[in-house]
Design a protein around this motif. Structure first.
Motif, mmCIF file in Angstrom:
data_model
loop_
_atom_site.group_PDB
_atom_site.id
_atom_site.type_symbol
_atom_site.label_atom_id
_atom_site.label_comp_id
_atom_site.label_asym_id
_atom_site.label_seq_id
_atom_site.Cartn_x
_atom_site.Cartn_y
_atom_site.Cartn_z
ATOM 1 N N ARG A 1 10.902 -7.534 -4.218
ATOM 2 C CA ARG A 1 9.797 -8.265 -4.846
ATOM 3 C C ARG A 1 8.485 -7.934 -4.136
ATOM 4 O O ARG A 1 7.442 -7.764 -4.764
ATOM 5 N N ARG A 2 8.541 -7.850 -2.817
ATOM 6 C CA ARG A 2 7.336 -7.494 -2.059
ATOM 7 C C ARG A 2 6.836 -6.112 -2.463
ATOM 8 O O ARG A 2 5.643 -5.897 -2.639
ATOM 9 N N ARG B 1 -0.556 -4.662 -6.941
ATOM 10 C CA ARG B 1 -1.888 -4.818 -6.365
ATOM 11 C C ARG B 1 -2.600 -3.475 -6.234
ATOM 12 O O ARG B 1 -3.799 -3.374 -6.460
ATOM 13 N N ASP C 1 5.157 -6.330 -5.741
ATOM 14 C CA ASP C 1 3.848 -6.970 -5.579
ATOM 15 C C ASP C 1 2.821 -6.000 -4.999
ATOM 16 O O ASP C 1 1.670 -5.972 -5.425
#
Length: 152
Positions: free
Chosen positions: A12-13, A20, A16
């Motif tokens: 998930r990181r 970004r 993300d």
């Protein structure tokens, strides 16, 4: 501020971070000269071909540091939502930048450094390490890339 969320999973990181890199327009660029004098500036960027592409004057401190030192640390976010990217830098004169990278930069920022002063250059930062965390509770799993290889 109280931490009231669970740490994100590494996958998930990574999602993300990539989101970004696609969506944000400004990134902090840290570099240093041969004597170790640091320089920190915010620049527009584009994420293209698994690299961060920047443009600045080759004659200013950041341009010289990126060209000569061939390394940079990039940062997104604030102190509660951090992304750090350490990478190797390649410098491209306006006439040598890959057209697809320059066009991606133009599409994202609305600015084409190739049509500006001839002192502008493009800098490709190939990530070697990526860290990302929200708050202290995510620090243990913050390393998402090492030696240019995603861990998640």
């Amino acid at each position: 501020m109280k931490i009231d969320t669970s740490p994100r999973e590494p996958s998930r990181r990574r999602q993300d971070v990539l989101r970004r890199l696609d969506e944000e327009i400004d990134i902090w660029v840290a570099s240093a000269d041969a004597d170790g004098l640091p320089c920190l500036v915010a620049l527009w960027f584009v994420w293209h071909d698994d690299s961060v592409w920047l443009a600045t004057r080759a004659t200013n401190p950041t341009g010289r540091n990126l060209r000569d030192g061939r390394r940079a640390r990039l940062a997104l976010g604030d102190t509660r939502d951090v992304v750090l990217v350490d990478g190797d830098v390649e410098t491209y004169a306006q006439r040598d930048v890959p057209a697809a990278a320059a066009e991606a930069f133009l599409a994202k920022t609305g600015w084409d450094p190739r049509r500006d002063s001839p002192s502008y250059a493009f800098f490709r930062v190939r990530p070697r390490a990526v860290q990302a965390w929200h708050e202290q509770h995510e620090l243990p799993g913050r390393h998402l890339m090492k030696d240019g290889v995603w861990l998640a």
